[in-house]
Scaffold this motif. Structure first.
Motif, short mmCIF file in Angstrom:
data_model
loop_
_atom_site.label_atom_id
_atom_site.label_comp_id
_atom_site.label_asym_id
_atom_site.label_seq_id
_atom_site.Cartn_x
_atom_site.Cartn_y
_atom_site.Cartn_z
N ALA A 99 -11.45 15.36 -17.79
CA ALA A 99 -12.50 14.63 -17.03
C ALA A 99 -13.95 15.12 -17.36
O ALA A 99 -14.89 14.40 -17.30
CB ALA A 99 -12.32 14.56 -15.64
N GLY A 100 -14.03 16.32 -17.39
CA GLY A 100 -15.29 17.04 -17.75
C GLY A 100 -15.73 16.47 -19.10
O GLY A 100 -17.12 16.23 -19.33
N ILE A 101 -14.89 16.61 -19.99
CA ILE A 101 -15.26 16.33 -21.40
C ILE A 101 -16.00 14.54 -21.48
O ILE A 101 -16.75 14.62 -21.81
CB ILE A 101 -14.27 16.48 -22.33
CG1 ILE A 101 -14.05 18.03 -22.64
CG2 ILE A 101 -14.45 15.97 -23.69
CD1 ILE A 101 -12.86 18.52 -23.09
N ALA A 102 -14.85 13.88 -20.79
CA ALA A 102 -15.29 12.54 -20.78
C ALA A 102 -16.57 12.20 -20.12
O ALA A 102 -17.48 11.46 -20.50
CB ALA A 102 -14.18 11.64 -19.90
N GLY A 103 -16.94 13.27 -18.95
CA GLY A 103 -18.06 12.99 -18.47
C GLY A 103 -19.25 13.46 -19.20
O GLY A 103 -20.44 12.87 -19.36
N MET A 104 -19.19 14.59 -19.94
CA MET A 104 -20.07 15.09 -20.86
C MET A 104 -20.41 14.00 -22.01
O MET A 104 -21.61 13.66 -22.17
CB MET A 104 -19.76 16.17 -21.52
CG MET A 104 -19.87 17.61 -20.97
SD MET A 104 -19.01 18.84 -21.84
CE MET A 104 -20.33 19.14 -23.14
N VAL A 105 -19.23 13.32 -22.55
CA VAL A 105 -19.73 12.28 -23.47
C VAL A 105 -20.37 11.15 -22.80
O VAL A 105 -21.01 10.58 -23.43
CB VAL A 105 -18.11 12.03 -23.95
CG1 VAL A 105 -18.26 10.74 -24.84
CG2 VAL A 105 -17.55 13.23 -24.77
N LEU A 106 -19.86 10.85 -21.57
CA LEU A 106 -20.65 9.52 -21.10
C LEU A 106 -21.80 9.48 -20.61
O LEU A 106 -22.66 8.77 -20.63
CB LEU A 106 -19.54 8.70 -20.14
CG LEU A 106 -18.09 8.18 -20.89
CD1 LEU A 106 -17.24 7.72 -19.84
CD2 LEU A 106 -18.55 7.13 -21.54
N GLU A 129 -20.11 22.52 -17.22
CA GLU A 129 -19.26 23.59 -16.38
C GLU A 129 -17.93 23.31 -16.08
O GLU A 129 -16.97 24.13 -15.95
CB GLU A 129 -20.49 23.84 -15.17
CG GLU A 129 -20.44 25.15 -14.66
CD GLU A 129 -20.82 26.14 -15.62
OE1 GLU A 129 -19.97 27.09 -15.88
OE2 GLU A 129 -22.06 26.15 -16.31
N VAL A 130 -17.72 22.07 -15.56
CA VAL A 130 -16.37 21.81 -15.26
C VAL A 130 -15.56 21.76 -16.23
O VAL A 130 -14.32 22.65 -16.44
CB VAL A 130 -16.45 20.03 -14.90
CG1 VAL A 130 -14.96 19.90 -14.61
CG2 VAL A 130 -17.30 20.09 -13.48
N SER A 131 -15.72 21.62 -17.51
CA SER A 131 -14.84 21.49 -18.77
C SER A 131 -14.90 23.24 -18.99
O SER A 131 -13.59 23.53 -19.52
CB SER A 131 -15.37 20.79 -19.84
OG SER A 131 -16.41 21.31 -20.39
#
Lengths: 240, 87, 111, 81, 518, 488
Positions: free
Chosen positions: F113-120, F132-134
């Protein structure tokens, strides 16, 4: 020779840090000279329209739980992750903490103190959109209850009163609740975490029941943070 | 009112000497508690100075945590007693 | 009040210095705390407008400080706290395994 | 006047920070941590940021100190005996 | 039109399925024969275009030269597969198919990209052939793989330079990066200085692998050289030096396979000289020599393989069993010897004549004669041990029919080419205006052979003697050692001290700030 | 684009539900995990399909004054990597992970989820939060085994990632101070007026912070440590997603906010290419010295990331295509290698190179997969690594970085030395009797799937390139991004 080596290493470190400080000083000085206070249209918008748009008179809360609620979701996830890390690093056996036993005065005080803590926490959570505080701080204050139980009595008692499993589940429920409240926006045809746009009635600003979904988000965060921090504290205490 | 605040802060700074010097842990904890209480006072005074009653909340929460802080420091930092007490 | 940016810089560099020079793990974590505090202080400093008041608008105010950095500061505080907690947990775990708090003695991983 | 108070607090903050870093005894530096947090709280209040001030009071001078205390109790303290 | 190389790839993929013994034989026979038939029916001038990434590739392009080369590769493939099929496992057969297929693809490729891909596929498949055979060959395979990949990368760099300068992948006019092409081809050709892999690989690998490797590896190099680097005159001297070095080295060898290896270097010298002249005659001669060389050198490797198969060793003494007990092998050996010596009416003669005819430079002519002479002497040693020296070795087991079939097939071809040299010319429409059997050429062809016999008899005891192994010096091993020690010192810096690491990090930050701000 | 936000929420919800299922409904655990991964795959495909033309999803419907999610081809590529890696890894780990199963899946989902968030995300501070999440969850995964080495690696990782995060945060705060906004497009517009010096200082902080997470020499030291004793399926995600997401964030920040002209003017492109060259050479030298397979692969990851950085810092269209293609390829190849290593570890707990001696005769197909993937990562044709390296070298030559192009080929040779060492050990017969535990289909199938992708993308590179070809125009000219984010 060894001594010189050590000293030169230390000097090198200090030199590095000092040069970093000089760089930062330069940067700050340059930025300071730029006259950047004019570029505040975003926050001006929040300040002038925020109360109307979100219904919360605490603009920080309205930023945190409405304009930038997605950040809060991430923040809550970080906290949940931390709690999960600490709770899985805990072994079954308990470690002995060295400490002085408390006298009866302290335990009596604690007993008196706990209801007060509960009320303070509730207040902070429910008035999150009206006063400073909010779900996070309120959650921490509520988490103080198991913490106090742990330090005045013992871990067993605290965990007997608040079962670890239940704490974990309520933490998860808090997080899920946050997401589900966010999904209400999608249900009403707007976007994720939408509040006023999704035709939620915002009420009169300043009232307790106002600001649409923000108080409920606050409650969810409060539950989550309270449970999460209690888990973290007890895990650290038990850490072997 | 600001003079009061300034005075309290100066007192707090001078109390900090005890933290630096304090021969025993208990001295230091005591000094820290004193400074905490002083700051509690400062917070309340500031709330009056700014004429925003919501600032009292900060003092309230800070006070609670000061109490628990001192409790925890007392419990775990004072000299351990040979019998196993507490967890 | 602009002079207090210097305090931010000093705190920041102090944190960095603690991290790179201290061998005690707990001191290193403390360095991170200082580092984090300096950044939060920076956030609050940039939010401040002279003569402004807190962004809790129970009535109309003339000048209100910038609410966004305060919200960011809240998030940062929570994240920093979580990271500190995790670090300390790992520290305890490491101590139980290696029986030392010296970073230089944690040298199972090398090469 | 408020500027003077503010600057005093900043100096105090720096003093505590330096003391925290350079003191040899780790217990002392942990005891200094809540003072450090408290000064930050006051500074935040002066800077009109009650929200972060509460959070700082809760985390930096509250929970983080607890965590440090427990950690030291389990590590350094054991070592001393 | 389907390329013959593709056919081999399909064969390899079909072999991935669980195949039982008889089907394996049938499949390999079908694939190899079909490849020959298809190659025979290719029409020069045909080409296929393909869009890949941003460039247009010509993965398949036929002309006279590569049709002939492809044909001999296909024939060699048939013979080699028949020869080795009874011994090698399924996985080996797969790799052999990939190897042959990629060699054929390389030959028929019309652009540098396809050439490079096929080139590297050859490297990969042949290395795994060596690596997977036994535990003894692991290091050899490592060495072989690294050498060849170095060559391949050099080729790649040349291709990049060429591509960035001209913007196309045409094979014809290489302008930039010629040194890199040279290094690549030199490694493939086992040129002096780059030859170290060849004796190692061919002598350590099992004999049937050596047979297959000897057919394709160096020959693809020759073919590619004829395509890319023809007409660089100075290379002729280099080829001469290489060949002389090969003569010197092969005289010292104790093991037959090694002797054959070094003799490959000599023969490749012939081809280099032919190509570097650059005229049509020279290149044609080189390609014809390539064909002939494949024929006789394969037979020689196969013969030695039979010896190894029957006696288990490849020292010279073991060759003796050929004289009486293995008739087909003996005949094949004799024919191959005559071919390699360039005796008229045998196959080597024709191509050597063409090359000799093409040369204008007197030094090179002399050198060519010396090379022929040296070759004769070397192989007289071989013949001496095979037929004239008494041997008490016993034949443990009879070579299987398939091995003898492979040898026989190639021997017949050799005789055919030798007696009727125009056969090759007619096959591919590459006509050389040369009367093979007039007095001048006959005389010059047979001279080295005739001279070599009395000299061999005179100096027999020096030549036949097995010398001690010379000091083995390999510059590449020293380079590898340097590489290893550097890595060791570097890894010592990673001693797990976090403070040190953090110091590196902070220094990097300061450097970055300095770099960006000033 | 409702699906865009679901890409972030679904893994989070799954993680929370796993937490509940740990306590109460234990039976639904495996179906929950698998079905969520499958739905997630469907969602990702949906988003990737709609990634061109780029579109914006505004969280909370606040448009410019809130947080926006931006789906564009560049993020589409990363979602593609997640789509390719995530389901295989989840299926693999259901059987592979034996202890702390629930935690493993919780952290994996949160990390995704963290990575998807960073990406989007198209918001600078949101980027920091998801970073930070990831990183926190992946740190937890490093420590999952609770061994000494795992904990030590986790600690080092934590220290480094926190340090990097603080610098990123510092740069973010200063950016906000300078521009008064956190929206990437608006920042980019505002940045035109900021003086050169301040911009370059900010860029230095961003570069330092993200490169700490990417691990270029000499900031790489924590990286092999985190790989050595962590659950190996996590390593797949770590090298495929976590490191790459930092690359993604860095490139997004640099190309969109600062713009290619500024990068060229400030000399970052030259520095970046030079840095990359140094990094991969040193990493190859170090990788040769390793005896632990995971560690070797970690150093190889550093080297491959350096190739990617060279491709991305060359600053031309070809370079961006090559670099992005190599991001995808490296994820696949390293994934295959790690999964094969994981099966070896699962079957006879072998992680050192000597231990895998002779295993090729026990696992013929898996060993073949290993060989294919390692040859692909070395960059030999006809595998996918060759195509992307070709593109990178071509781009480097075109824009004048001849030394970089040459050293990439040298690096190819160096990387072969150690991969070949492993392969040869794999194919050496072992005298000892090896008793192996059968991996079974659920372990080998994902591995073979990823391995086959190595060949498929090598032979038909146009398949992923159809998506990747749209990236360069998008990054080189940040005008389109700004227009879509502000107006679209």
């Amino acid at each position: 020779m060894n001594r010189i080596n050590v000293i030169s290493k230390k000097l090198y470190k200090i030199g590095l840090v000092v040069s970093l400080a000089i760089f930062l000083l330069f940067i700050f000085y340059d930025i300071h000279n730029l006259e950047s206070n004019s570029k505040r249209y975003l926050s001006d918008h929040y300040i002038s329209e925020g109360v109307q748009e979100t219904g919360a008179i605490n603009i920080v809360t309205s930023v945190l739980y409405d304009y930038r609620a997605f950040d809060t979701l991430g923040e809550a996830t970080v906290l949940l992750t931390a709690a999960a890390i600490l709770s899985f690093l805990v072994p079954i056996t308990k470690d002995k903490m060295r400490g002085t036993p408390f006298t009866i005065i302290v335990s009596q005080t604690t007993q008196v103190f706990i209801p007060f803590l509960a009320i303070l926490g509730m207040y902070l959570i429910f008035f999150g959109h009206l006063a400073p505080g909010g779900g996070f701080v309120g959650g921490v204050v509520i988490a103080l209850i198991p913490i106090l139980l742990t330090i005045t009595y013992r871990v067993e008692f605290s965990e007997y009163k608040f079962k670890p499993d239940k704490k974990k589940v309520s933490e998860d429920i808090g997080a899920i609740g946050f997401v589900l409240i966010g999904l209400l926006g999608i249900l009403t045809g707007s976007n994720f975490l939408a509040n006023g746009q999704a035709n939620v009635s915002l009420g009169d600003a300043g009232e307790l029941i106002s600001a649409g979904l923000i108080p409920y988000l606050n409650i969810m965060i409060g539950i989550k943070v309270g449970a999460g921090l209690a888990i973290i504290f007890n895990s650290l205490i038990k850490e072997k | 009112m600001l003079y009061f605040i300034l005075a309290i802060i100066l007192l707090a700074i001078s109390t900090f000497y005890r933290v630096i010097k304090g021969p025993s842990i208990a001295d230091r904890i005591m000094a820290m508690n004193t400074i905490g209480v002083m700051f509690l006072l400062v917070l309340v005074l500031l709330s009056f100075y700014f004429e925003r009653k919501i600032f009292i909340d900060v003092a309230l929460v800070y006070g609670v945590f000061l109490f628990v802080n001192v409790l925890i420091l007392d419990k775990y930092f004072s000299k351990p007693i040979k019998e196993k007490v507490g967890d | 009040m602009q002079i207090s940016y210097i305090a931010v810089i000093i705190l920041f560099c102090l944190g960095i210095y603690t991290i790179i020079s201290n061998k005690n793990i707990i001191k290193m974590v403390m360095g991170f705390t200082i580092l984090e505090s300096s950044l939060i202080l920076l956030l609050i400093l940039i939010s401040y407008t002279p003569g402004g008041t807190a962004p809790i608008l129970d009535r109309q105010y003339e000048i209100v400080v910038d609410p966004i950095p305060q919200a960011l500061a809240l998030t940062t505080i929570v994240i920093g706290g979580s990271v500190t907690a995790v670090m300390l947990a790992v520290t305890i775990k490491l101590y139980k395994r290696y029986r030392t708090l010296n970073v230089d003695k944690l040298r199972k991983l090398r090469g | 006047m408020i500027d003077l108070i503010f600057n005093m607090l900043m100096i105090f903050l720096l003093i505590t920070a330096f003391f925290m870093v350079f003191t040899k005894d780790i217990l002392t530096s942990v005891i200094t941590l809540p003072i450090f947090g408290a000064i930050l709280v006051v500074i935040f209040v002066i800077l009109q940021a009650p929200g972060p001030a509460i959070a700082e009071a809760v985390i930096a001078s509250g929970l983080t100190t607890f965590f440090f205390v427990i950690t030291i109790n389990k590590t350094e303290y054991e070592q001393n005996e | 039109m389907i390329t013959p190389g593709f056919l081999y790839f399909i064969g390899a993929i079909l072999l991935l399925f669980p195949v039982y013994e008889k089907l394996k034989y049938m499949l390999s026979f079908l694939v190899t024969v079909a490849a020959i038939i298809i190659t025979l029916h290719l029409i020069p001038g045909y080409s296929v275009q393909l869009d890949f990434l941003t460039f247009t590739l010509v993965p398949f392009k036929v002309d006279n030269i590569n049709k002939l080369t492809g044909l001999i590769f296909a024939v060699g493939g048939l013979a080699a597969v028949i020869y080795s099929i009874s011994m090698c496992s399924l996985s080996h057969l797969r790799l052999i198919f990939v190897f042959i297929g990629s060699a054929l693809t390389a030959v028929f490729s019309g652009d540098l990209f396809t050439l490079y891909v096929a080139w590297e596929l050859m490297t990969i498949s042949s290395s795994f052939l060596i690596i997977m055979t036994s535990d003894v060959t692991k290091k050899t395979g490592y060495y072989y793989f690294l050498m060849h990949v170095a060559g391949g990368l050099s080729l790649l760099w040349g291709i990049f330079l060429q591509y960035s300068a001209t913007g196309n992948f045409s094979l014809n006019n290489i302008e930039v990066g010629i040194p890199f092409f040279m290094i690549a081809i030199a490694i493939k050709l086992a040129f002096v200085g780059f030859h170290t892999w060849l004796p190692l690989a061919y002598s350590k690998a099992p004999f049937y692998v050596a047979v297959i490797l000897s057919i394709y590896t160096t020959k693809v190099g020759v073919y590619v050289m004829s395509r890319l680097l023809s007409g660089i005159n100075s290379l002729a001297y280099a080829g001469l030096i290489s060949a002389l070095f090969g003569i010197a080295m092969s005289l010292k060898q104790k093991r037959v396979l090694k002797l054959l290896c070094y003799s490959i270097i000599i023969q490749v010298g012939f081809m280099i000289i032919g190509i570097s002249i650059g005229t049509t005659e020279g290149i044609t001669g080189a390609i014809f020599h390539l064909v002939n060389h494949i024929l006789y050198k394969t037979v020689l490797f196969m013969v030695v393989g039979v010896v190894i198969y029957t006696t288990g060793k490849d020292s010279f003494e073991n060759l003796g069993i050929m004289g009486r007990k293995l008739p087909i092998t003996s005949i094949a050996t004799f024919v191959a010897f005559m071919g390699i010596a360039g005796v008229p009416f045998f196959n080597g003669y024709m191509s050597k004549s063409i090359i000799k005819e093409a040369i204008q430079d007197p030094i090179l002519t002399l050198g060519l004669n010396v090379m022929s002479f040296g070759t004769c002497i070397i192989f007289l040693k071989f013949i001496y041990y095979a037929f004239f020296k008494n041997s008490d070795r016993k034949v443990d087991k009879k070579p299987p029919v398939s091995m003898q079939l492979g040898i026989g097939f190639l021997t017949v071809l050799m005789l055919l080419v030798g007696i009727h040299p125009f056969f090759l010319e007619n096959l591919t429409n590459m006509h050389v205006d040369l009367h093979y059997f007039d007095k001048k050429h006959l005389l010059s062809g047979i001279q080295p052979f005739l001279w070599s016999i009395p000299i061999f008899i005179l100096f027999k005891k020096y030549i036949v003697k097995n010398y001690e192994r010379f000091l083995y010096f390999d510059i590449y091993l020293n380079m590898a050692k340097l590489f290893m020690t550097t890595g060791y010192h570097l890894s010592n810096y990673h001693d797990g001290k976090l403070n040190k690491y953090l110091l590196w990090a902070t220094s990097t930050l300061i450097i970055l700030l300095l770099l960006f701000m000033f | 684009m409702e699906a865009a936000v679901w890409v972030i929420i679904l893994p989070l919800l799954t993680a929370f539900f796993i937490g509940i299922s740990k306590v109460y409904v234990k039976k639904i655990f495996v179906p929950l995990v698998i079905s969520s991964a499958i739905i997630y795959l469907y969602l990702l495909i949906l988003v990737i399909n709609n990634s061109y033309p780029p579109n914006v999803y505004s969280v909370g419907a606040w448009r410019l004054i809130g947080i926006n999610l931006m789906v564009d081809p560049f993020s589409g590529l990363f979602l593609l990597i997640i789509a390719l890696l995530f389901l295989p890894v989840i299926i693999f780990s259901v059987k592979y992970i034996k202890s702390y199963k629930h935690e493993y899946f919780i952290f994996t989902y949160i990390m995704t989820a963290g990575i998807a968030g960073m990406v989007l995300t198209a918001d600078l501070f949101n980027l920091y939060v998801f970073l930070e999440v990831s990183s926190l969850s992946s740190c937890a995964l490093v420590a999952l085994k609770k061994t000494n080495k795992g904990l030590e690696g986790a600690y080092k990782y934590l220290v480094m990632s926190t340090l990097g995060s603080f610098f990123i945060l510092l740069a973010t705060i200063l950016t906000y101070y300078l521009t008064g906004t956190l929206n990437i497009a608006e920042i980019s517009l505002e940045f035109n007026e900021i003086p050169f010096k301040i911009k370059s200082a900010l860029m230095a902080f961003f570069v330092f912070g993200y490169v700490l997470k990417i691990g270029l020499i000499p900031l790489h030291f924590w990286l092999p440590d985190t790989y050595e004793d962590s659950p190996i399926p996590y390593n797949v995600l770590s090298s495929g997603l976590v490191m790459k997401s930092a690359v993604y964030a860095l490139i997004k920040v640099l190309y969109i906010i600062f713009g290619i002209d500024f990068l060229d003017k400030s000399g970052l492109l030259q520095i970046g290419v030079f840095w990359g060259v140094i990094t991969f050479i040193v990493a190859h030298l170090l990788a040769f010295q390793q005896s632990n397979l995971s560690r070797l692969l970690a150093y190889s990851s550093i080297a491959q990331i350096a190739y990617i950085m060279i491709g991305l810092f060359v600053g031309t269209e070809g370079g961006l295509i090559g670099g992005n293609f190599h991001i995808l390829n490296h994820a696949i190849m390293k994934g295959t290698l790690f999964l094969v290593t994981a099966i070896f570890y699962y079957s006879l707990s072998a992680v050192n190179i000597e231990d895998i001696k002779g295993l090729a005769y026990k696992f013929p197909i898996l060993s073949f997969t290993f060989v294919v993937a390692s040859l692909a990562i070395v960059g030999l044709p006809p595998f996918n690594g060759f195509i992307s390296k070709w593109l990178i070298v071509e781009a480097a030559l075109e824009s004048g970085f001849v030394y970089a192009a040459f050293f990439i080929l040298v690096g190819t040779f160096l990387s072969l030395t150690y991969y070949l060492k492993v392969i040869i050990t794999l194919y050496t017969k072992n005298d000892k009797e090896i008793v192996v535990e059968e991996p079974g289909l659920s372990l080998s199938l994902p591995t073979i799937f990823l391995g086959s992708l190595c060949i498929v993308f090598g032979v038909v590179p146009s398949l992923p390139l159809r998506l990747i070809n749209k990236i360069p125009t998008f990054l080189l000219d940040n005008g389109e991004y700004i227009r879509v984010l502000l107006g679209g």
